[in-house]
Design a protein around this motif. Sequence first.
Motif, short mmCIF file in Angstrom:
data_model
loop_
_atom_site.label_atom_id
_atom_site.label_comp_id
_atom_site.label_asym_id
_atom_site.label_seq_id
_atom_site.Cartn_x
_atom_site.Cartn_y
_atom_site.Cartn_z
N THR A 166 53.86 61.10 40.40
CA THR A 166 55.08 60.93 41.19
C THR A 166 55.04 61.82 42.42
O THR A 166 54.39 62.87 42.42
N GLU A 167 55.77 61.41 43.45
CA GLU A 167 55.91 62.22 44.65
C GLU A 167 56.64 63.53 44.34
O GLU A 167 56.33 64.58 44.89
N ALA A 168 57.63 63.44 43.46
CA ALA A 168 58.41 64.63 43.11
C ALA A 168 57.52 65.71 42.50
O ALA A 168 57.65 66.91 42.82
N SER A 292 57.70 61.89 32.71
CA SER A 292 56.70 62.31 33.69
C SER A 292 56.41 61.16 34.66
O SER A 292 56.07 61.39 35.82
N PHE A 293 56.56 59.93 34.18
CA PHE A 293 56.40 58.75 35.04
C PHE A 293 57.32 57.64 34.54
O PHE A 293 58.37 57.40 35.11
N GLY A 294 56.95 56.99 33.47
CA GLY A 294 57.73 55.89 32.93
C GLY A 294 56.92 54.61 32.85
O GLY A 294 57.32 53.57 33.38
N PRO A 313 64.71 63.32 35.77
CA PRO A 313 63.52 63.72 36.51
C PRO A 313 62.29 63.24 35.73
O PRO A 313 62.29 63.35 34.51
N VAL A 314 61.25 62.78 36.39
CA VAL A 314 61.12 62.58 37.81
C VAL A 314 60.74 61.14 38.13
O VAL A 314 60.70 60.75 39.28
#
Length: 436
Positions: A166-168, A292-294, A313-314
Amino acid sequence: MRISFLLHNAYGIGGTIRSTFNLAAALAEQHDVEIVSVLRHRDAPTMGAPAGVVLRPLVDLRPGSPDYDGEDPRHALPARVFPRADGRHRQYSRLTDERIGRYLTTLDAEVVVGTRPGLNVHIARQAHRAAVRVGQEHLTLSNHGFRLRHEIRHRYPFLDALTTVTEADASAYCRFGPRSMRVEAIPNSVPAAYGAPADGTGKVVVAAGRLTPAKRYDLLVRAFAQVVAAHPDWQLRIFGSGDTTGNERAALSALIDGLGLSGSAHLMGNAHPLEPEWAKGSLAVSTSDRESFGMTLVEAMRCGLPVVSTDCPVGPREIIEDGVDGRLVRPGDADAVAAALLGLVADEELRRRMGAAALRNSARFDPAHIAERHLDLYRQLLRRGPGRRGPGPVREAAHRARVRAIDTAHALRSTARGTLKKSGAAGPGDGRRVPA
């Protein structure tokens, strides 16, 4: 290009395994790709071997196998290279240290990729000097404790790049690490579903993932009770298994029975492949406190399902466009989850429209597209050439001393907590994160 992935256990089930298999299979269409599995506990990968990819285990733990390593005396000794702070440390040993080290120092791949912090540390310390070293982060920086973050700060600058999903999380690593550490955000890939997508008519809500407290399936069950009260012909199906104790499953079963949902909400266990089960539904849902992602969100969308997800998040906010291909709601709010589900359950046309958008928008996670992003990074790193290798003896000695001090402090805190627990008192730091 010759690319080698170092994976904890390619023969199990999990998001890291699935995403590594997806990426490796896409890269193998044009490149020489291998997956090196540190451990092997069964004959064939549970999730199926990726096409065109060489799969090679290092330590065989299959009882009865002619290559069984479980009785090797080195297997009983704790690992020294694999960091103690990585949650998998108990599964590593002097034997894994030796086998991983031999593999890394003799590999002929141009690019070697680690898939968890402990393996990234191995790569940073031991990979052949000519190879480009890439670490992958499949969790998040915030998920790691202080001891592991200390190891990451010291070792990761000697990787040529780190990728996050992720960018976050990429931003978090850029703030955390030294400027010399290159961090790139590249999401996980999910292939298109091989069957027909959901048509929006099935009166089924689908959720999938490990049965752990962080997934908050208790919240989902309570929210679904409101859905059933208004639409008794709808069902909830939760796919996944928990830890070996089965405590979470037992607690959820008791909750389902207590709410009178035994005919409407079902714990389905594992299903592989999961695509046919997604396609039987009309909605997907995730109520996690953190992701952490999904991966399951994208898998559902690739099957044409709109997703109701907590805006934790995130990951979800980088996958779902609220009101277009799904809904994002406040974490921990059962009423908000119920309201989002009810809005879609009651409106078939809205479900179809959002499902079509989900199918269309999720194409950006196609393995071919994601593989090309990884290849762009690898090509840049190969053109630049390998970066710094090792911290030098003075910095390494200072790091080891600091690690010993951290471990000593951690042991003292653990002893103090145990004393407090025996005395019936509650002390600070008793709360523990539960890994997703």
